[in-house]
Design a protein around this motif. Structure first.
Motif, PDB file in Angstrom:
ATOM      1  N   VAL A 129       0.842  -1.198   0.000  1.00 35.51           N
ATOM      2  CA  VAL A 129       0.000   0.000   0.000  1.00 35.51           C
ATOM      3  C   VAL A 129       0.874   1.243   0.000  1.00 35.51           C
ATOM      4  O   VAL A 129       1.239   1.766   1.053  1.00 35.51           O
ATOM      5  CB  VAL A 129      -0.948   0.021   1.219  1.00 35.51           C
ATOM      6  N   PRO A 130       1.229   1.749  -1.183  1.00 29.07           N
ATOM      7  CA  PRO A 130       1.998   2.988  -1.230  1.00 29.07           C
ATOM      8  C   PRO A 130       1.134   4.205  -0.957  1.00 29.07           C
ATOM      9  O   PRO A 130      -0.051   4.230  -1.282  1.00 29.07           O
ATOM     10  CB  PRO A 130       2.540   3.010  -2.665  1.00 29.07           C
ATOM     11  N   LEU A 131       1.744   5.226  -0.361  1.00 23.58           N
ATOM     12  CA  LEU A 131       1.099   6.524  -0.140  1.00 23.58           C
ATOM     13  C   LEU A 131       1.918   7.544  -0.917  1.00 23.58           C
ATOM     14  O   LEU A 131       2.674   8.329  -0.346  1.00 23.58           O
ATOM     15  CB  LEU A 131       1.067   6.869   1.355  1.00 23.58           C
ATOM     16  N   GLY A 132       1.803   7.499  -2.236  1.00 19.21           N
ATOM     17  CA  GLY A 132       2.698   8.259  -3.082  1.00 19.21           C
ATOM     18  C   GLY A 132       3.944   7.435  -3.370  1.00 19.21           C
ATOM     19  O   GLY A 132       4.055   6.280  -2.964  1.00 19.21           O
ATOM     20  N   PRO A 133       4.917   8.002  -4.052  1.00 22.64           N
ATOM     21  CA  PRO A 133       6.066   7.225  -4.502  1.00 22.64           C
ATOM     22  C   PRO A 133       7.064   6.847  -3.420  1.00 22.64           C
ATOM     23  O   PRO A 133       7.870   5.931  -3.624  1.00 22.64           O
ATOM     24  CB  PRO A 133       6.733   8.140  -5.540  1.00 22.64           C
ATOM     25  N   ASP A 134       7.044   7.514  -2.262  1.00 25.85           N
ATOM     26  CA  ASP A 134       8.114   7.314  -1.284  1.00 25.85           C
ATOM     27  C   ASP A 134       7.676   6.739   0.051  1.00 25.85           C
ATOM     28  O   ASP A 134       8.525   6.370   0.865  1.00 25.85           O
ATOM     29  CB  ASP A 134       8.833   8.646  -1.028  1.00 25.85           C
ATOM     30  N   ARG A 135       6.371   6.670   0.305  1.00 25.24           N
ATOM     31  CA  ARG A 135       5.903   6.203   1.607  1.00 25.24           C
ATOM     32  C   ARG A 135       4.893   5.083   1.457  1.00 25.24           C
ATOM     33  O   ARG A 135       4.382   4.826   0.377  1.00 25.24           O
ATOM     34  CB  ARG A 135       5.274   7.372   2.383  1.00 25.24           C
ATOM     35  N   GLY A 136       4.606   4.412   2.581  1.00 23.03           N
ATOM     36  CA  GLY A 136       3.604   3.353   2.579  1.00 23.03           C
ATOM     37  C   GLY A 136       3.966   2.235   3.527  1.00 23.03           C
ATOM     38  O   GLY A 136       5.000   2.249   4.192  1.00 23.03           O
ATOM     39  N   ASN A 137       3.089   1.264   3.616  1.00 24.59           N
ATOM     40  CA  ASN A 137       3.302   0.072   4.429  1.00 24.59           C
ATOM     41  C   ASN A 137       2.915  -1.160   3.629  1.00 24.59           C
ATOM     42  O   ASN A 137       2.047  -1.093   2.741  1.00 24.59           O
ATOM     43  CB  ASN A 137       2.465   0.113   5.710  1.00 24.59           C
ATOM     44  N   SER A 138       3.541  -2.287   3.949  1.00 20.12           N
ATOM     45  CA  SER A 138       3.257  -3.542   3.251  1.00 20.12           C
ATOM     46  C   SER A 138       3.258  -4.702   4.220  1.00 20.12           C
ATOM     47  O   SER A 138       3.969  -4.682   5.235  1.00 20.12           O
ATOM     48  CB  SER A 138       4.316  -3.803   2.164  1.00 20.12           C
ATOM     49  N   PHE A 139       2.462  -5.714   3.896  1.00 23.78           N
ATOM     50  CA  PHE A 139       2.512  -6.991   4.615  1.00 23.78           C
ATOM     51  C   PHE A 139       2.895  -8.066   3.615  1.00 23.78           C
ATOM     52  O   PHE A 139       2.218  -8.250   2.604  1.00 23.78           O
ATOM     53  CB  PHE A 139       1.159  -7.319   5.250  1.00 23.78           C
ATOM     54  N   VAL A 140       4.001  -8.750   3.871  1.00 27.11           N
ATOM     55  CA  VAL A 140       4.472  -9.785   2.956  1.00 27.11           C
ATOM     56  C   VAL A 140       4.873 -11.049   3.712  1.00 27.11           C
ATOM     57  O   VAL A 140       6.038 -11.347   3.902  1.00 27.11           O
ATOM     58  CB  VAL A 140       5.657  -9.304   2.090  1.00 27.11           C
ATOM     59  N   ILE A 141       3.869 -11.776   4.147  1.00 28.31           N
ATOM     60  CA  ILE A 141       3.986 -13.115   4.747  1.00 28.31           C
ATOM     61  C   ILE A 141       4.746 -13.113   6.066  1.00 28.31           C
ATOM     62  O   ILE A 141       4.210 -13.526   7.093  1.00 28.31           O
ATOM     63  CB  ILE A 141       4.616 -14.124   3.759  1.00 28.31           C
ATOM     64  N   ILE A 142       6.005 -12.663   6.056  1.00 27.98           N
ATOM     65  CA  ILE A 142       6.812 -12.762   7.273  1.00 27.98           C
ATOM     66  C   ILE A 142       6.642 -11.562   8.186  1.00 27.98           C
ATOM     67  O   ILE A 142       7.173 -11.557   9.302  1.00 27.98           O
ATOM     68  CB  ILE A 142       8.308 -12.943   6.946  1.00 27.98           C
TER      69      ILE A 142
END
Length: 360
Positions: free
Chosen positions: A319-332
């Protein structure tokens, strides 16, 4: 020996990769009425950056080498053929239905086509740039990402994000939603959670006006943007034998992604309920399984001898918040700006899909 005939209906994420990956093994026909692939996640940034739209609307003309692209709309599915709006009959040993989902006219093209979509985006892009206040209704991936894009590109605009849910991304680990909420607030976005809009004037098109919440509060906005979710496109399934639908309207499938009693008709993507969400992540799991399965069927292996499809247990999300910020969940675990920017935020996978479609 003649190749088995495969007809794929729908040139979305599953359709294009399936067609490309199988044209060496089967006689592939891809049926798609649009003249360009629409890379949907990039269209959120295209609402604040015109350059992105041109890169993320990618023509189909270079996709296939030996396969055939039929620029038409499928109107009828039979056990051994697909009928098109122009009256053509496409014989098929196997059929894969990937009709996808519809959304608001600024997020995805409707029946009007790509040119109308481009015009609609240009209009809303101008309105966003001029707006002093924007209210986004709906805080799924589309609403959250759009809020981030607008706040990043137009930091002086007052952006409000309204959601009926009390937290962001409640189906994922808490850290994902709380982290995104914190970053949105740092960007100046006001979050109104646990409140429904009682007087939404349109569920698909932006407008100027007032929104009223359950608790009686009102927000006056130069632009109200509804982002309340996609609707599965299931009309093609209705005439198939023994079709049933889930509560959200998506078509149920068996363990081999078959939506009906016809053993050679498969389905994938947003229109079906296979235990996955309506996301590109689901397509990234369904397409490889279908590619492997159809290759095996073309070699006369019985379907029942093959491994059934299994959905994601813990699907990743970026989930990007523009090109430089955001959060992600990737399994681990949950990750922040650097991983989100590197994997998605910087280029939104545009380069990947341009390469796939021959426009690297």
């Amino acid at each position: 020996m003649a190749k088995r005939k495969l007809v794929i209906v729908g040139g979305g994420y599953v359709g294009i990769e399936l067609a490309k990956g199988l044209e060496a093994d089967l006689d592939v026909t891809l049926v798609e009425p649009r003249n360009a692939f629409v890379h949907a996640p990039a269209m959120l940034r295209a609402m604040v950056d015109e350059r992105v739209q041109a890169q993320a609307l990618i023509p189909y003309d270079r996709l296939l080498t030996t396969g055939r692209l039929v620029k038409d709309r499928a109107t009828e599915i039979n056990a051994d053929s697909v009928m098109t709006a122009s009256g053509e009959t496409l014989p098929a040993d196997y059929i894969v239905l990937c009709p996808g989902a519809s959304n608001g006219g600024i997020f995805k093209p409707g029946d009007e086509g790509v040119d109308t979509f481009k015009s609609a985006q240009a209009t809303v892009r101008g309105k966003i740039a001029a707006a002093k206040s924007v209210v986004i209704v709906g805080a799924g991936a589309v609403g959250v990402e759009l809020a981030g894009e607008i706040a990043n590109a137009h930091p002086k605009s007052a952006v409000t994000l309204v959601s009926a849910d009390k937290t962001l991304f409640s189906a994922f680990p808490t850290k994902l939603g709380t982290g995104l909420a914190g970053k949105l607030r740092e960007m100046g976005v006001e979050l109104v959670l646990g409140q429904r809009v009682t007087d939404l004037k349109s569920t698909t098109e932006p407008y100027a006006g007032t929104v009223t919440l359950d608790d009686g509060r009102t927000f006056e906005a130069d632009l109200v943007i509804p982002a309340i979710g996609s609707k599965p496109q299931t009309a093609l399934f209705d005439a198939l034998p023994a079709v049933s639908k889930a509560a959200d309207g998506r078509v149920k499938v068996d363990g081999y992604l078959r939506p009906s009693s016809w053993p050679n008709v498969f389905a994938a993507g947003d229109a079906i309920d296979a235990g996955d969400g309506m996301t590109i992540v689901a397509a990234s799991r369904q397409q490889p399984w279908l590619t492997k399965t159809l290759k095996a069927l073309a070699k006369d292996k019985p379907l029942e001898s093959l491994k059934a499809y299994t959905p994601w247990k813990s699907p990743p999300i970026l989930v990007p918040l523009g090109p430089d910020r955001g959060n992600s969940f990737v399994i681990i675990g949950t990750f922040g700006d650097w991983l989100t920017k590197t994997m998605k935020g910087k280029d939104l996978f545009i380069a990947k899909y341009r390469k796939l479609l021959g426009y690297a």
